[in-house]
Structures are given as C-alpha cells and as structure tokens.
Design an enzyme around this catalytic site. Structure first.
Site, mmCIF file in Angstrom:
data_model
loop_
_atom_site.group_PDB
_atom_site.id
_atom_site.type_symbol
_atom_site.label_atom_id
_atom_site.label_comp_id
_atom_site.label_asym_id
_atom_site.label_seq_id
_atom_site.Cartn_x
_atom_site.Cartn_y
_atom_site.Cartn_z
ATOM 1 N N GLU A 43 59.569 31.062 35.327
ATOM 2 C CA GLU A 43 58.967 30.648 34.054
ATOM 3 C C GLU A 43 59.926 30.714 32.876
ATOM 4 O O GLU A 43 59.999 29.799 32.061
ATOM 5 C CB GLU A 43 57.709 31.472 33.748
ATOM 6 N N HIS A 112 44.927 37.540 35.722
ATOM 7 C CA HIS A 112 44.761 36.082 35.790
ATOM 8 C C HIS A 112 43.640 35.574 34.889
ATOM 9 O O HIS A 112 43.111 34.487 35.110
ATOM 10 C CB HIS A 112 44.470 35.642 37.227
#
Ligand SMILES: Cc1ncc(C[n+]2csc(CCOP(=O)(O)OP(=O)(O)O)c2C)c(N)n1
Ligand SMILES: [Mg+2]
Lengths: 309, 381
Positions: A43, A112
C-alpha cells in the site's frame, strides 16, 4: 478512462480478479493491462507510486481493497499528496484519486470495519468524497478523476449490493462540494453521509407516520463541505441530528456540529445530537456489532430527543 | 547480473560511532582502524582512475563538473554563515563532502530526465541547474525562492529543471520516484527517473516496496543510496544488520553497483551505465555511493559523535580537491584557470545572497494559495 488516456487504475486484485468487490468488472477487458494494473500488496509503495506518476502528468486511480489498509499508505497521502502543490510553490499538482470501501462490513471485526473520513478530511490539500447513491457515486467519481487535486473517494462495502438509477449521459457529473437534500422536511434535520443516508431516509419514513417531517441532508463531500446547505436547513428546522459510521470523538460530526454552533447557534431549539459508532473497536459478534453501529431505531430516538417528544 | 557489480576499491569502512557517542568531538583516535598505507594506495588508485577518465572527456564537460562542485561547496559554506546569522531558519542540511555524488550523477543524464532527493537537496538543485539565487532565496523564505518561499531548505522544487524536489520524510521520495519512472514508461517518453536517499532510508519499507515494484514492472528508475555513513548521529553499523547496501538489490533481482562517491567521474560512469540500462532496457538499478558527511546532520548539529580523526581522514579524500588536482595534473586547467573559476563561483554565491536579501517576503495572501489546484469555492476566506 475512455475520455483520458492518462487515467489508469491500480490496486490489489483490480484486474484479473475484477476487483475484490467486483467494482472494476470488465475494465481489464476494455482497457488492457497497461491501464488496469494488479498490484502486489504494498500500500505505501503503490500509493507513493501513484503520487509520483501524478506529479508528471498521469491521473492515477488508486484502489485500496478497503480503507483500513490505506493506513499503511497515510504517509504518502498526507505527507506527499496533500502537500506537494503547496511546498513546491504551486509547481506540482497531484491529480489522483484514492478509492475503496470505507466503514463497516458484515462481521469482519476490528481491523476491517473502520470509517476513516475524519483522518483524511483533517488535511488541507485533500478532498474527501462519500457518495450515498449509485448516481452520486457515478457523478462524483467522474468529477474526482477530473479534479486536479488528490481526492479520497470513500465507498461503502455494505452499499455495493444496492441498486439505483444512473444517468446514461456521458457528460453527467456532480461537482464536488455540493450537498444534496435527499428528503425535504420542516421539523428536524438529519445530516447523514454514505451508508447512514439510507438509514436516515428509513428513519424519516417512520417518523412521518407519527407526523414528524424530517429533512435529510447529504453533504456528499466532506471536504469541501457544503456547510451553507446544512446551515440553511438548520435555520428552517432548528433541530439537528448528525449520523455517521465513524467514532464520534474528533469526528466529522463534531466538526459539522461546531460549525453549526458557530454559524447558527441562535437558530437551534435543541442541542445538536450525534449518532456515531460506539467508542470501542468493532466487535465480531453479530449482536455486539449491531449495538456498535447506528441504526434506524437509534436515529428515530435521536430525532425524538431533539424534538423533545 | 554479477557483471554489473563493480568491485569496491577496498573493503568498505565500517563506520566508527558505536564507541564514540560521547559529548564533544573526541580528540582521541577513532575506533576505526585507519591503515595509512592502505589509504594512500586507495587515494592513488582513485587519482589514477580520474586521470584516465579525464582523457576521455571534453574540456567543457570537465570544467562544468568542477564548477558545479565548487559552486555547491561555496554555496553551502555561505548558507552555513547565513544560518548562523539567523537569516535562514528551520532545518538546514548541508551537502559538503558529498558534492561528487550529485554532480557526477547529474552530469550523465538528459535534461528531460527527472531528479528527486531528500531534504539534503541544495546540491542536487544546483547541479540540476536551478540558480543559486533561487535556491538561496528559498532558504531565506523569500518569494523569489524556487518554491516561492513555501518549501524552504528541505523542499526545493524546480519544474522547468525537472527537479522534483527535496522530500522530508526519510525514504518518502523513493516510491514517488518509482511512480515518475512508471509514468515515463506509461507515456513511452524514454525519460529516466533518478532518486537519491541516505543510507538510513534503506531501512524503510518504502524502499523495499519500491524496489519490488520497480523490478517487477521493469521501471526506468535509478536509485542512489548516498551512503554518508550516518543517519543523524547513528552510524550505519548501529542501524543496519546487513551493511552492504548494494546487496539489498539482490533480494529483488535488481542490478546494483557500488561506487566511490569521492570520485566524481566514477559516479558519472556508474550513472551512465545505470541510465543506459533504464533507457534501453527499462530496468532499474541501485547504486550505492560511498561518501562522507563532513558537517553535522543539520546546521545545529556539531557532530559530536564522531572523532576528529575520522573527519580529518575523510577530508583528506575531499572530492573537490581530488578532482581539481586531477584537472591540473592532466593540464586541463592551470592555477590561473582554477582561480578564475573560483572567482566566478564566489561572485555567483555573493549574488545569491544579495538576491535573497532583496527578494520580497511572500505576500500574506500566499498562505492560502497552492493548497488546491482547483480551490473549493470560498476556500481560505
Ligand atoms: C520517517 C522519518 N523518520 C525520522 C526522520 C528524522 N530524520 C531526518 S533525517 C534523519 C536521518 C536520515 O539519514 P540518512 O537517510 O542516512 O540521510 P542523510 O541525512 O545522511 O543524508 C532522520 C532520522 C524523518 N525526517 N523522517
Ligand atoms: Mg546518511
């Protein structure tokens, strides 16, 4: 992408797999491997790669599989993308879109299920967009890609299954920074965004049965924030509930609430009320997850509270 | 890939540091083992190499290289002076001792190639052709600075010179430059992206993520690790498990070289090879350049964690002196020509101070300009 060769999509699973949530379905086939690129799980690296490519004229669309993972890339978003134009004295603009789902999903627990809009909205130099309907998503995404600044475009996993009418007009866009009144009303204002807009609309329907008329304002972009539309609504209804999926502490709701206080204090007939996620990490257990999140019942109760019903 | 490895002139120094973290520059001998015999031999080798190389280059190129190195040296000395006088604020990281790296590397590239570096960026900007006036004015925080006074010493930018900035987050520029290389390949322009960073940045994930992407996607990027042996006060030995930086490229199947950063022509040569690989084969390279940071980390740092002997040892191998001696030896320039060059540099640096002094402060309304390229309605009001 059809309009501008310089637009490309890069992220994990966006090409061959067609998107972890199938958002990029068909794009590889239409635009090929050069412009639809599967990235390794890296990322920080690919966010920075996107910013660098934007410095020299490309218009990257960088997908985070979810915004939870953008946390690894915050350095490049905050320290590079948001600052480059400024610290170069106007020489290097960064036309980039970082997009992906933000907020809660279905029982995926603490790491999440985070709503991170207040992180990115904090920084001048970034724009933050949070659509709540299919048409808004289309119009706003096109504006985001055409915009010359870095845009954080936050979708919602629970909304990927929702269907809605979408204008076919290839030139259909929605400007950033313009709120939308999703429902008109006169007794109270709900300011909602992303997933909480459909919840607010449901709450408004229920309240209508009791004769309470609720206005639902969707700012659609958090930065720039169309505070004028919110203030006008407050001046009309005199009561406000802000609904959000993020935590309340230092959240966007706190900012909106402060601005209402600064600009429309005299119009308020009740304190501003916030419905946010619980001040705890997201639990896995279904019952606890439900407790943690805003829902229609909580919104209805909050509206009654500001109406002293 | 092994043919790309250039054998180091001698096994590299393990920097001192561990045992010398006491206050005050120690007058005692460094913990480093300095073998004078070996040093002399290395110096001689370096000189010989330069002498051979000089024969292959034209006068103009050679003189330009010396000019730029001297310019950076004098500019930095002047900047230090101005900093001490309170004319320059904030962080100010000097490039003294490392001139051969930026000058050598940038002498080997095309004007339309891209260059990016860390906050230690004065040398790269000057070597890229940004005027001393604009760089000094930026250090002064003036409107005439190359970043309009908004970036300061750490954030010099010059779009026209394809200089994409000084970046303040250790390692942050490495993914950015990888993206620049990605764009060059995407657009098929044949441009190469060069990025410079310190050896301490090698420990950042950003570097490793970038190396992986660059080799995976075959991006025309040249990564320069300016191994000046210190990250602030921490020597390489105290911060890195495997200190042979050039080896890190092997983990990604990337070509790498080790080069002597005191020899401007050796840096130039290595860069030319890497740039050719990038341009012709669209492949990245890591070049580890061994150099030495003569000054402290930034202006206020006296560099107390090193011994005087260590610093002096490195100053003996001063890259600017080495190169000007070589030019004299080979008859490219005589004393008079070098004096004339020095005078020109001095005038340019003096002028930069005058320019910076006279340049106006940024107007107050500039606070809110350049935040957005497409500013939202009413932004900043
Ligand atoms: C991410 C990050 N951590 C820490 C710092 C503070 N810092 C600035 S320079 C520096 C040392 C870097 O050394 P090196 O990469 O070797 O470059 P050099 O200064 O020697 O040129 C540190 C720790 C920073 N700027 N960024
Ligand atoms: Mg260093």
């Amino acid at each position: 992408m059809q309009r501008d060769e310089n637009v490309f999509l890069l992220g994990e699973e966006v090409a061959a797999y067609q998107g972890a949530y199938k958002v990029s379905k068909g794009l590889l086939e239409e635009f090929g491997e050069k412009r639809v690129i599967d990235s390794p799980i890296t990322e920080l690296g690919f966010a920075g790669l996107g910013v660098g490519a934007a410095m020299v004229g490309l218009r990257p669309v960088i997908e985070f599989m979810t915004f939870n993972f953008s946390i690894l890339a915050t350095d490049q978003i905050v320290n590079s993308a948001a600052k480059m134009l400024y610290m170069s004295g106007g020489q290097f603009k960064i036309p980039i879109v970082f997009r992906g789902p933000n907020g809660s999903a279905y029982q995926v627990s603490s790491q999440h299920s985070q709503a991170l809009e207040s992180w990115y909205a904090h920084f001048p130099g970034l724009k933050v967009v949070m659509p709540s309907t299919a048409a808004d998503a289309k119009g706003l995404l096109k504006s985001a890609i055409r915009d010359d600044d870095p845009v954080i475009f936050m979708e919602q996993e629970r909304m990927y299954g929702m269907k809605g009418e979408v204008p076919d007009d290839p030139d259909f866009t929605i400007p950033l920074g313009v709120a939308d009144i999703k429902r008109e009303g006169k007794d109270a204002t709900i300011v909602a965004r992303s997933l909480t807009v459909p919840l607010a609309l449901k709450a408004a329907e229920e309240l209508e049965k009791e004769g309470v008329s609720v206005e639902v304002v969707d700012p659609r972009t958090i930065r720039p924030l169309d505070i004028d539309t919110i203030i006008r609504s407050v001046q009309k209804t005199n009561r406000v509930v802000i609904v959000e999926e993020s935590h309340a502490f230092c959240g966007v709701g706190a900012e909106i609430s402060a601005q209402i206080m600064e600009r429309a204090f005299d119009y308020l007939d009740a304190p501003v009320k916030r419905i946010s996620s619980a001040d705890a990490p997201m639990p896995y257990a279904k019952n606890l997850e439900q407790l943690a999140l805003p829902d229609v019942a909580k919104i209805v109760a909050a509206v009654r509270e500001v109406l002293y019903l | 890939m092994s043919e790309l490895k250039v054998k180091p002139l001698k096994p590299r120094d393990q920097p001192a540091g561990q045992a010398t973290a006491a206050a005050g520059v120690a007058e005692t001998e460094s913990t480093e083992t300095v073998n004078p015999e070996e040093l002399r031999e290395e110096h001689a080798q370096r000189q010989q190499h330069q002498h051979q190389q000089i024969e292959e280059l034209d006068q103009e190129t050679l003189q330009k290289i010396l000019y730029q190195m001297v310019l950076i040296r004098r500019f930095e000395e002047k900047a230090a002076e101005a900093y001490t006088l309170g004319k320059i604020g904030g962080f100010c990281h000097l490039y003294i001792g490392q001139e051969a790296v930026a000058v050598g590397a940038l002498s080997a590239i095309r004007d339309d190639d891209y260059v990016m570096t860390s906050y230690r960026d004065h040398g790269h900007a000057l070597a890229r052709g940004t005027s001393a006036d604009e760089v000094m004015a930026e250090l002064y925080g003036k409107a005439g600075g190359c970043s309009a006074g908004k970036g300061g010493s750490m954030h010099l930018f010059d779009r026209d010179a394809h200089f994409l900035g000084g970046h303040g987050i250790v390692g942050g520029q490495i993914p950015l430059a990888t993206g620049v290389a990605f764009a060059a390949k995407y657009k098929g322009t044949g441009q190469v992206s060069l990025v410079f960073f310190g050896e301490a940045a090698v420990n950042q994930g950003a570097l490793h993520e970038s190396f992986n992407m660059a080799q995976l996607w075959k991006l025309p990027c040249v990564y320069f690790c300016e191994n000046n042996q210190y990250g602030m006060g921490t020597s390489l030995a105290r911060a890195m498990s495997l200190q042979d930086v050039s080896q890190k490229a092997h983990a990604y199947g990337m070509a790498s070289e080790f080069v002597d950063g005191m020899d401007v022509l050796a840096v130039r040569e290595a860069t030319a090879r890497a740039v050719a690989r990038a341009r012709d084969e669209s492949l990245p390279t890591l070049i580890e350049v061994r150099t030495y940071r003569v000054m402290g980390h930034s202006m206020p740092d006296p560099g107390n964690y090193r011994t005087r002997a260590e610093i002096e040892k490195h100053q003996e191998r001063d890259p600017v002196k080495l190169f000007s001696d070589s030019l004299k030896h080979k008859g490219v320039m005589d004393d008079a020509a070098i004096k004339e060059l020095e005078d020109r540099v001095r005038a340019e640096v003096e002028h930069s101070i005058k320019f910076a002094e006279e340049s106006p402060l940024p107007a107050p309304e500039e606070l809110y300009t350049n935040v957005y390229a497409n500013p939202p309605r009413g932004y900043g009001q």
